[in-house]
Design a protein around this motif. Structure first.
Motif, PDB file in Angstrom:
ATOM      1  N   VAL A 283      41.535  32.731  38.656  1.00 14.46           N
ATOM      2  CA  VAL A 283      42.271  33.123  39.085  1.00 14.46           C
ATOM      3  C   VAL A 283      41.675  34.064  40.323  1.00 14.46           C
ATOM      4  N   SER A 284      40.291  35.012  39.129  1.00 11.45           N
ATOM      5  CA  SER A 284      39.617  35.573  39.934  1.00 11.45           C
ATOM      6  C   SER A 284      38.364  34.980  40.404  1.00 11.45           C
ATOM      7  N   TRP A 285      38.042  33.817  40.609  1.00  6.85           N
ATOM      8  CA  TRP A 285      37.354  33.060  40.876  1.00  6.85           C
ATOM      9  C   TRP A 285      38.318  32.291  42.724  1.00  6.85           C
ATOM     10  N   HIS A 286      39.069  32.028  42.121  1.00 10.41           N
ATOM     11  CA  HIS A 286      40.187  31.817  43.839  1.00 10.41           C
ATOM     12  C   HIS A 286      39.851  33.582  44.500  1.00 10.41           C
ATOM     13  N   MET A 287      40.350  34.700  44.034  1.00 10.63           N
ATOM     14  CA  MET A 287      39.530  36.149  44.646  1.00 10.63           C
ATOM     15  C   MET A 287      38.465  36.812  45.179  1.00 10.63           C
ATOM     16  N   LYS A 288      37.788  35.245  44.947  1.00  9.65           N
ATOM     17  CA  LYS A 288      36.129  35.633  45.155  1.00  9.65           C
ATOM     18  C   LYS A 288      35.852  37.328  44.342  1.00  9.65           C
ATOM     19  N   ALA A 289      36.256  38.047  43.431  1.00  6.42           N
ATOM     20  CA  ALA A 289      36.144  39.511  42.980  1.00  6.42           C
ATOM     21  C   ALA A 289      34.450  38.992  42.357  1.00  6.42           C
ATOM     22  N   SER A 290      34.181  40.380  42.357  1.00 10.04           N
ATOM     23  CA  SER A 290      33.147  40.763  42.070  1.00 10.04           C
ATOM     24  C   SER A 290      32.824  41.197  41.130  1.00 10.04           C
ATOM     25  N   THR A 291      33.921  42.180  40.551  1.00  8.39           N
ATOM     26  CA  THR A 291      34.183  42.419  38.712  1.00  8.39           C
ATOM     27  C   THR A 291      35.028  41.911  38.215  1.00  8.39           C
ATOM     28  N   MET A 292      34.818  41.969  37.232  1.00  9.07           N
ATOM     29  CA  MET A 292      35.880  41.504  35.823  1.00  9.07           C
ATOM     30  C   MET A 292      36.839  43.090  35.746  1.00  9.07           C
ATOM     31  N   CYS A 293      37.466  42.626  35.739  1.00  8.99           N
ATOM     32  CA  CYS A 293      38.696  43.797  34.999  1.00  8.99           C
ATOM     33  C   CYS A 293      39.422  44.515  37.103  1.00  8.99           C
ATOM     34  N   GLU A 294      38.588  43.898  37.974  1.00 14.13           N
ATOM     35  CA  GLU A 294      39.379  44.807  39.433  1.00 14.13           C
ATOM     36  C   GLU A 294      39.344  43.462  40.215  1.00 14.13           C
TER      37      GLU A 294
END
Length: 238
Positions: A83-94
């Motif tokens: 999910v975080s990969w799809h979001m291109k999230a820069s940081t874990m847990c946010e």
């Protein structure tokens, strides 16, 4: 909320989950935005701007835990990394609001129900070798501390155990034990990326391992460790 249709109820629940807002505030924001979630978030965060909290635009650990509860997924489940990969999230847990909504839009998700329906698809992406490689390489930057170039050893070990439980590399436990016994330092991006290549191309008995290959010194030391400890004997993995 019982007077609302299912679609609207779902959006109220999703809004409350992510923002921690009350049902009253959720309804106010959603009605003000004609039931568009992203517009409702803009309305809500605009109303909260006087608080001067730099995180009002963020979905933090508590919000993600609530979201996982609604999705019926353990926060530690590897699918949340996808999910975080799809979001291109820069940081874990946010997630930033932009990361979250851009990711949802790309996935075609506009309700919790659709989010739940997409979980099996995202889990299946780990079976695709190219996507697994992308997710694996993404995990390094996602999991490391902000401002750090390397990944803390304990975090790296946790991520390897999670990822290689999926990829099923027989040497992962020996690798983690070796690091704790001999290395005990943060992990560089080069070591992180090269380990996947090593796990993918070198068989567990090391029969095709090339000592003259361009592996990071840490991987060469790991091979020595395996031989010294009798884990590999006569070209066989014990």
């Amino acid at each position: 909320m019982h007077k609302l249709g299912r679609g609207h109820r779902d959006k109220v629940q999703q809004f409350m989950t992510i923002t921690g807002a009350s049902e009253k505030l959720a309804l106010q924001a959603l009605k003000a935005s004609d039931w568009h979630l992203e517009g409702a978030f803009d309305f809500f965060y605009g109303q909260q701007s006087h608080i001067k909290n730099p995180y009002t635009d963020m979905i933090l650990a508590d919000g993600i835990t609530l979201l996982c509860n609604d999705l019926q997924v353990d926060p530690q489940d590897i699918v949340m990394l996808v999910v975080s990969w799809h979001m291109k999230a820069s940081t874990m847990c946010e997630y930033s609001k932009e990361e979250f909504f851009t990711g949802l839009q790309a996935l075609g998700i506009d309700s919790l129900e659709k989010f739940r329906e997409r979980i099996p698809f995202m889990r299946s992406e780990l079976k695709d070798e190219q996507k697994f490689r992308e997710i694996y390489n993404f995990a390094f930057g996602w999991a490391k501390e902000k401002g750090q170039k390397s990944l803390a050893l304990d975090t790296a070990i946790g991520m390897w155990q999670l990822l290689f439980a999926e990829k099923q590399w027989p040497l992962v436990d020996h690798w983690c034990q070796f690091l704790q016994a001999r290395h005990n330092k943060a992990i560089s991006r080069d070591t992180w990326s090269q380990l996947l290549e090593f796990a993918r191309t070198v068989d567990p008995a090391l029969s095709n391992y090339d000592a003259e290959g361009a592996w990071p010194y840490l991987i060469d030391e790991f091979v020595e460790y395996l031989n010294e400890n009798g884990i590999i004997q006569s070209g066989q993995f014990k």
